[in-house]
Design an enzyme around this catalytic site. Structure first.
Site, PDB file in Angstrom:
ATOM      1  N   ASP A 204     159.935  67.796   9.170  1.00 45.59           N
ATOM      2  CA  ASP A 204     159.047  68.159  10.270  1.00 45.59           C
ATOM      3  C   ASP A 204     157.639  67.616  10.048  1.00 45.59           C
ATOM      4  OD1 ASP A 204     158.460  69.768  12.678  1.00 45.59           O
ATOM      5  OD2 ASP A 204     157.255  70.982  11.319  1.00 45.59           O
ATOM      6  N   GLU A 241     160.020  63.028  11.374  1.00 46.03           N
ATOM      7  CA  GLU A 241     159.266  63.105  12.619  1.00 46.03           C
ATOM      8  C   GLU A 241     157.891  62.481  12.352  1.00 46.03           C
ATOM      9  OE1 GLU A 241     157.787  66.438  15.885  1.00 46.03           O
ATOM     10  OE2 GLU A 241     157.778  66.922  13.746  1.00 46.03           O
TER      11      GLU A 241
END
Length: 551
Positions: A204, A241
């Protein structure tokens, strides 16, 4: 020929499917999706052709950021099940040829995490240095990721009189990645879940691993995590990401060494796709693809149309972003953070099945690995009654019964409200589409079968084929396993098209349709002529006389 489903680089030809356990399927009818429900829907995912499940956070959480505010990195949220239930999900998936990855959230914790509770109890706490503290707010403090919801990234802790860093919400204090003990804990978390059977992680918010501290080197951290992961399992994956410019993304792959992230989402390509859709002009996407760096063999782009957050347009110019807003989010309630859209693709395209299918045909034809967000395969819509990102985090629509077959609980007990209106379960559901040979679900199954049989899409190189029609993108993917030419029209009007076969393809090559039965032959000059309907799309297998590969 490269393998299509085995080997150390299995993810080069994977089909990744992202889901939130909480909104996918409720197995005990308490209104909340759970591991039991997911395990019971594994056959559906296998029939679709999924080869890798990406599970959004399933860890214990106060639930203030859809699970990304974590209080125990080693736990399973009791509402979703327990460790045994997760192991059963992983086993059931592997029995059907699917691997499982999960979110790795190492930027921050919840402010309810025991580490942070101990850290804020005293400046002398042994956990104080697990987080980032300052006596004063730095003059160069960045703006918040969530404009309108947070007015800064430093929050005063009244008890200890210092400010702590939170690049996201104030209830999500940033971990101090310069602290070796924190880095050791991250490695332990990875090792724990790998031991339970995970095949890797979606990392993330990677850019926020870089903190304003010379002791923090995000690239060195990722290299160490990659090495640790590889020691545990040589075929594991880190999907990052990284919403940055291509040059910066290349650095997070580790460049030619390919020793950092294994895969990264192509945010630049995705945003330019929507600009092309808004303009009915293939140019923006074409230029993005031409600028996309060529990667080392061990690295890969992950292509996507939609994810679980807002559809961000932050890498477009202000005028370009307004074009996309005006086309697909004309109302303020459809926009968020001045940069994103809170809608799913089918409503944005007016529900036109030709337009929707063209986009997904394009997704699966681009070099890289396709990533689907749950419900995309049946054309689910959003629920704009829910604020911000929650609009696209609605329960999966299994059938036309109450709550869309997600749960038999009362509606007020559901994890999230079911979508209403024209995209409600009465109109959009997996059960109905499984019975309809012309449905979007059946088309997606076809795309996945053709993608899985065309290893060059995952392994091969990209060639943009020049031609004069601005509304059409023609590209070829080519590698040791074969060559495929894809044609996609962004226009609502019929188009005519003529292009020359690329260099290296014989002039008398035959082009066999992979999505339909029609075949196309080049003329004696090696030129191909096509008449395209609105939003038309073709996949064409290239056959030379000396090409004996199966189509």
């Amino acid at each position: 020929m490269r393998p299509t489903d085995t080997g150390d680089l299995w993810w080069k030809t994977a089909v990744v499917y992202c889901l939130d356990v909480e909104t996918f399927m409720d197995g005990n009818d308490d209104g909340i999706g759970d591991m039991e429900g997911l395990a019971n829907r594994m056959d559906y995912l296998a029939e679709l052709g999924v080869t890798c499940l990406w599970l959004m956070p399933f860890y214990p959480t106060p639930g203030r950021d859809d699970g990304y505010d974590i209080v125990d990195f080693y736990g399973v949220d009791a509402r979703l099940g327990h460790h045994g239930d997760l192991v059963e999900v992983i086993r059931t998936a592997k029995d059907r040829g699917m691997r499982v990855i999960a979110d790795l959230v190492v930027n921050h914790t919840s402010d309810q995490h025991p580490w942070f509770k101990a850290a804020r109890s005293s400046r002398t706490s042994p956990y104080r240095d697990f987080y980032v503290w300052r006596d004063e707010v730095p003059k160069s403090a960045p703006t918040s990721v969530f404009p309108g919801e947070e007015d800064g990234v430093w929050q005063l802790d009244e008890k200890t009189g210092q400010y702590y860093l939170h690049n996201f919400y104030r209830h999500q204090p940033d971990l101090n990645l310069a602290n070796p003990r924190v880095r050791d804990e991250i490695a332990k978390v990875i090792g724990f879940w790998m031991q339970l059977g995970l095949s890797g992680f979606r990392v993330d918010a990677v850019p926020f691993l870089e903190q304003d501290d010379p002791a923090v080197d995000a690239h060195e951290l990722l290299r160490s995590l990659r090495k640790y992961l590889s020691r545990r399992s040589g075929d594991s994956v880190l999907l990052g990401e990284v919403n940055l410019a291509y040059e910066q993304q290349l650095a997070f792959f580790g460049g030619e060494a390919a020793d950092e992230l294994t895969m990264q989402f192509d945010f630049i390509g995705m945003q330019n796709l929507y600009l092309s859709l808004a303009r009915q002009d293939a140019g923006p996407l074409t230029r993005a693809l031409e600028q996309r760096p060529v990667l080392a063999e061990e690295s890969q782009w992950a292509n996507f149309v939609r994810n679980h957050d807002e559809l961000t347009l932050d890498k477009l110019s202000e005028s370009e972003r307004q074009e996309v807003f005006e086309a697909f989010a004309p109302e303020e309630g459809m926009r968020v953070y001045d940069r994103g859209i809170t809608r799913r693709l089918p409503p944005m395209l007016g529900g036109d099945p030709r337009h929707v299918r063209m986009v997904y045909s394009l997704l699966f034809s681009l070099p890289g690995t396709p990533v689907l967000y749950y419900g995309e395969e049946i054309g689910m819509g959003e629920n704009l009654a829910q604020s911000g990102r929650l609009a696209v985090r609605t329960p999966m629509q299994w059938n036309a019964s109450a709550n869309g077959g997600f749960s038999r609980a009362r509606p007020r007990r559901l994890a999230a409200p079911v979508t209403t209106g024209g995209y409600s379960p009465e109109h959009v559901s997996a059960a109905a589409q499984r019975e309809d040979p012309d449905s979007l679900l059946r088309f997606m199954e076809l795309l996945i079968r053709r993608y899985r049989a065309s290893a060059e899409i995952g392994w091969g190189a990209l060639t943009i084929i020049e031609q004069p029609n601005d509304a059409v993108l023609v590209h070829m993917v080519h590698g040791s396993s074969g060559r495929m030419i894809a044609v996609h029209s962004f226009s609502a009007e019929p188009q005519t098209l003529e292009f020359a076969l690329p260099e290296g393809v014989a002039r008398d090559a035959r082009l066999t349709g992979l999505l339909r039965t029609d075949g196309i032959a080049a003329d004696e000059r090696g030129r191909v002529a096509l008449s395209l309907e609105a939003y038309d799309h073709h996949w064409l297998r290239v056959h030379d006389d000396d090409d004996h590969r199966l189509s």
